[in-house]
Write an enzyme that holds these catalytic residues in place. Structure first.
Site, PDB file in Angstrom:
ATOM      1  N   LYS A  11      26.286  38.633-124.760  1.00 53.28           N
ATOM      2  CA  LYS A  11      26.824  37.434-125.259  1.00 53.28           C
ATOM      3  C   LYS A  11      25.920  36.604-126.051  1.00 53.28           C
ATOM      4  O   LYS A  11      24.550  36.476-125.519  1.00 53.28           O
ATOM      5  CB  LYS A  11      27.328  36.346-124.099  1.00 53.28           C
ATOM      6  CG  LYS A  11      28.730  36.888-123.645  1.00 53.28           C
ATOM      7  CD  LYS A  11      28.939  35.523-122.470  1.00 53.28           C
ATOM      8  CE  LYS A  11      30.105  35.808-121.622  1.00 53.28           C
ATOM      9  NZ  LYS A  11      30.327  35.142-120.227  1.00 53.28           N
ATOM     10  N   ASN A  16      35.235  35.223-111.363  1.00 51.39           N
ATOM     11  CA  ASN A  16      35.376  36.520-110.432  1.00 51.39           C
ATOM     12  C   ASN A  16      34.235  37.034-109.479  1.00 51.39           C
ATOM     13  O   ASN A  16      34.591  37.372-108.382  1.00 51.39           O
ATOM     14  CB  ASN A  16      35.379  37.954-111.565  1.00 51.39           C
ATOM     15  CG  ASN A  16      36.061  39.040-110.962  1.00 51.39           C
ATOM     16  OD1 ASN A  16      36.918  38.955-110.298  1.00 51.39           O
ATOM     17  ND2 ASN A  16      35.337  40.168-111.325  1.00 51.39           N
ATOM     18  N   GLY A  17      33.069  36.343-109.769  1.00 59.84           N
ATOM     19  CA  GLY A  17      32.028  36.159-108.721  1.00 59.84           C
ATOM     20  C   GLY A  17      32.177  34.778-108.483  1.00 59.84           C
ATOM     21  O   GLY A  17      32.453  33.901-109.194  1.00 59.84           O
ATOM     22  N   LEU A  38      34.013  29.230-109.050  1.00 58.11           N
ATOM     23  CA  LEU A  38      34.695  29.917-108.728  1.00 58.11           C
ATOM     24  C   LEU A  38      35.167  30.915-109.759  1.00 58.11           C
ATOM     25  O   LEU A  38      36.172  30.353-110.776  1.00 58.11           O
ATOM     26  CB  LEU A  38      35.981  29.298-107.927  1.00 58.11           C
ATOM     27  CG  LEU A  38      35.967  28.471-106.921  1.00 58.11           C
ATOM     28  CD1 LEU A  38      37.214  27.808-106.530  1.00 58.11           C
ATOM     29  CD2 LEU A  38      35.275  29.335-105.568  1.00 58.11           C
ATOM     30  N   GLU A  62      26.465  27.245-119.103  1.00 59.19           N
ATOM     31  CA  GLU A  62      25.521  27.796-119.000  1.00 59.19           C
ATOM     32  C   GLU A  62      24.610  27.915-120.260  1.00 59.19           C
ATOM     33  O   GLU A  62      23.486  27.591-120.358  1.00 59.19           O
ATOM     34  CB  GLU A  62      25.531  29.307-118.179  1.00 59.19           C
ATOM     35  CG  GLU A  62      25.974  28.904-116.853  1.00 59.19           C
ATOM     36  CD  GLU A  62      26.623  30.108-116.219  1.00 59.19           C
ATOM     37  OE1 GLU A  62      25.652  31.168-115.732  1.00 59.19           O
ATOM     38  OE2 GLU A  62      27.685  30.614-116.148  1.00 59.19           O
ATOM     39  N   ARG A 109      44.701  34.625-110.966  1.00 59.76           N
ATOM     40  CA  ARG A 109      46.145  33.911-111.773  1.00 59.76           C
ATOM     41  C   ARG A 109      47.109  34.968-111.186  1.00 59.76           C
ATOM     42  O   ARG A 109      48.398  34.459-110.891  1.00 59.76           O
ATOM     43  CB  ARG A 109      45.851  34.013-113.340  1.00 59.76           C
ATOM     44  CG  ARG A 109      44.844  33.399-113.711  1.00 59.76           C
ATOM     45  CD  ARG A 109      44.596  33.463-115.124  1.00 59.76           C
ATOM     46  NE  ARG A 109      43.804  34.612-115.226  1.00 59.76           N
ATOM     47  CZ  ARG A 109      43.240  34.961-116.385  1.00 59.76           C
ATOM     48  NH1 ARG A 109      43.252  33.995-117.396  1.00 59.76           N
ATOM     49  NH2 ARG A 109      42.463  35.868-116.663  1.00 59.76           N
ATOM     50  N   GLY A 149      37.968  27.807-110.666  1.00 58.75           N
ATOM     51  CA  GLY A 149      37.647  26.183-110.420  1.00 58.75           C
ATOM     52  C   GLY A 149      38.300  25.355-111.571  1.00 58.75           C
ATOM     53  O   GLY A 149      38.730  24.326-111.179  1.00 58.75           O
ATOM     54  N   ASP A 160      18.846  33.009-113.323  1.00 58.40           N
ATOM     55  CA  ASP A 160      20.132  32.500-112.271  1.00 58.40           C
ATOM     56  C   ASP A 160      19.505  32.296-110.985  1.00 58.40           C
ATOM     57  O   ASP A 160      20.189  31.594-110.041  1.00 58.40           O
ATOM     58  CB  ASP A 160      20.832  33.867-111.917  1.00 58.40           C
ATOM     59  CG  ASP A 160      22.013  33.728-113.018  1.00 58.40           C
ATOM     60  OD1 ASP A 160      21.958  33.349-114.038  1.00 58.40           O
ATOM     61  OD2 ASP A 160      23.047  34.247-112.771  1.00 58.40           O
TER      62      ASP A 160
END
Length: 406
Positions: free
Chosen positions: A14, A210-211, A208, A385, A285, A333, A147
Site C-alpha cells: 500500500k 478484520n483484526g 474493529l 494510519e 457485514r 467500528g 505498530d
C-alpha cells in the site's frame, strides 16, 4: 514537504503520497499479487481510479513500478523523484527497543531483523520494502513507524504474563499490542474533537477491523491493550479466536492428532467469526445482515462479538479508574451503527452512556454519537494510519531527530 508512505506486506504494497504542508493526499494505491501471476497496481488520484497491469516478481520491481506511476504525467503527482523529501514505512514489530518512530539506518534495520522472530509474517516483507526504497531512492531519508511502539511503555503489570519469569528474560515473551499507530491517531483526534487535554484524558479506542483491538489511553499514553504477544490475543476477530484457555491447544493436539502449527493455524485462520458461524463468513457485514433476518447462529455470533468488546471496555474503564470518551474506528467500528449501539446500550449504560440513535446512524464519518447529557462521550473517528506515519516522518526530518518519543 512531500512524504511517501509505504506499507509493505508479503504479496502487496500500500502506498500514499502526501503533501505535508497541507496534509493533502496527492495520490495513493495498492500494488497487489506481488510474485503471483496477474500482478497489478490499483491507483487513485483526485477521485479517479486507474489499473496498471505489469508483472511484479518481487518487492524491488513492484516499488520501481509504483515510483514510475507517481511520476507519470497522467497518473502521478510529481515530475521528479527529487521532490520526495522522505519515506515513512509501517513496520509491525519494534520489540522492546522502539517506543517511538525512528530514522532508519543500518542499526535499525539490524534490530528489525532481530525482531522478525516475533512477527515472522510481517517484519520480513516490511524490511523488503525499506531495502527496495533505499536502493531506488538513494539519499532520501527513511522513517520506521512501528505498530507496537505506542504500547511499548505499558506498565509491567499490564505487559507481563504470569508464566516463569525466565521466559520473559530468555525470549522476551510479554504483551506487545498492535494497531498502535491507529490507536494513537484516534485517541489524539478524540481529544481534539472534544477539546480535552490529551495529556490528562482517559480514552478507550476500539479498533474493529478484520483484526481488532482495544486500547486504554490515559494521559496520552497507552496503559493497556487487548492484543498480546501476537495479534491473536483479545477480541473475537474475523478469523482469530482472541482470548481462550491455553489448555485447549494441547487438548486439540491430543484429540485431533494435530501439530502445534496446525492448531495455531486453526486459531489464526479458521476461528473467530468465521469459525463460530460454521464457515459462513469472516465478514461482520454478512453476519449482521443475517442476524437482522433473525438467523439464530449469526445473531449468537454478533452477541459473542459484542460481549467480548463490552467486557474489554469495562475492564479498561477500571484500569484507568474512569473514562472520558470511547471512540470506535476501522472497518466495523466506523461502519456498523448496530454494533456500536448494542455494545453501548446493552452493556455500558452503567457508565452513564446515552447514544443518540440518529447521530449513530453514520458510516465512515467523524462524529460524536452520544447525547449531550451522556457522562461518557462516544465517537466515531475514522482512523488514518498513513497520515500519522507521514506526520511522524515530517517531525523527525524537520527536527533532525533519530527517534521520536510519543
Amino acid at each position: 514537504m512531500i512524504v511517501l508512505v509505504v506499507n509493505s506486506g508479503s504479496s502487496s504494497i500500500k502506498y500514499q503520497l502526501l503533501d505535508m504542508d497541507n496534509e493533502k493526499v496527492l495520490c495513493k494505491g495498492l500494488a497487489e499479487r506481488i510474485g503471483i501471476p496477474g500482478s497489478r497496481i490499483v491507483h487513485k488520484k483526485a477521485g479517479e481510479k486507474f489499473i496498471v497491469e505489469k508483472p511484479m516478481p518481487n518487492h524491488d520491481e513492484a516499488l520501481k513500478i509504483v515510483l514510475e506511476v507517481l511520476k507519470d504525467e497522467k497518473l502521478g503527482a510529481i515530475k521528479d523523484f527529487k521532490e520526495i523529501d522522505a519515506v515513512g514505512h509501517r513496520v509491525v514489530h519494534g520489540g522492546e527497543k522502539f517506543s517511538g518512530s525512528v530514522l532508519i539506518d543500518d542499526e535499525v534495520i539490524k534490530a528489525i531483523e532481530e525482531f522478525s522472530y516475533l512477527a515472522p509474517l510481517h517484519n520480513p516483507p516490511n524490511l523488503m520494502g525499506i531495502k527496495a526504497i533505499m536502493k531506488l531512492l538513494p539519499g532520501v531519508p527513511n522513517i520506521g513507524v512501528f505498530d507496537t511502539a505506542f504500547h511499548a511503555k505499558m506498565p509491567e503489570k499490564a505487559y507481563l504474563y504470569a508464566i516463569p519469569y525466565e521466559f520473559y528474560e530468555k525470549y522476551k515473551i510479554r504483551r506487545y499490542g498492535f494497531h498502535g499507530t491507529s490507536h494513537r491517531y484516534v485517541s489524539k483526534r478524540t481529544a481534539e474533537i472534544l477539546g480535552l487535554d490529551y495529556n490528562k484524558a482517559k480514552i478507550v479506542t476500539v479498533h474493529l477491523g478484520n483484526g481488532a483491538s482495544i486500547a486504554a489511553v490515559k494521559n496520552g499514553k497507552s496503559v493497556d491493550t487487548s492484543m498480546g504477544f501476537t495479534p491473536l490475543e483479545g477480541l473475537v476477530m474475523g478469523t482469530r479466536s482472541g482470548d481462550l484457555d491455553p489448555s485447549i491447544v494441547t487438548f486439540l493436539m491430543e484429540k485431533e492428532g494435530l501439530s502445534a502449527e496446525e492448531v495455531y493455524t486453526i486459531l489464526n485462520k479458521k476461528s473467530g467469526v468465521l469459525g463460530l458461524s460454521k464457515n459462513f463468513s469472516s465478514d461482520m457485514r454478512d453476519i449482521e445482515d443475517k442476524a437482522l433476518e433473525n438467523d439464530p447462529l449469526c445473531r449468537l455470533v454478533l452477541d459473542i462479538y459484542e460481549y467480548r468488546i463490552a467486557k474489554y471496555i469495562g475492564a479498561y474503564a477500571a484500569a484507568m479508574n474512569g473514562v472520558d470518551a470511547i471512540s470506535f474506528t476501522a472497518g466495523v467500528g466506523e461502519n456498523s451503527p448496530i454494533t456500536r449501539e448494542e455494545i453501548c446500550v446493552n452493556y455500558l449504560s452503567f457508565l452513564g452512556i446515552k447514544i443518540d440513535k440518529e447521530k449513530n446512524n453514520v458510516k465512515g464519518e467523524e462524529r460524536i454519537i452520544s447525547t449531550p447529557d451522556s457522562k461518557v462521550k462516544v465517537l466515531v473517528v475514522p482512523t488514518n494510519e498513513e497520515l500519522m506515519i507521514a506526520r511522524d516522518t515530517k517531525e523527525i526530518i524537520e527536527k533532525g531527530l533519530k527517534q521520536l518519543e510519543y
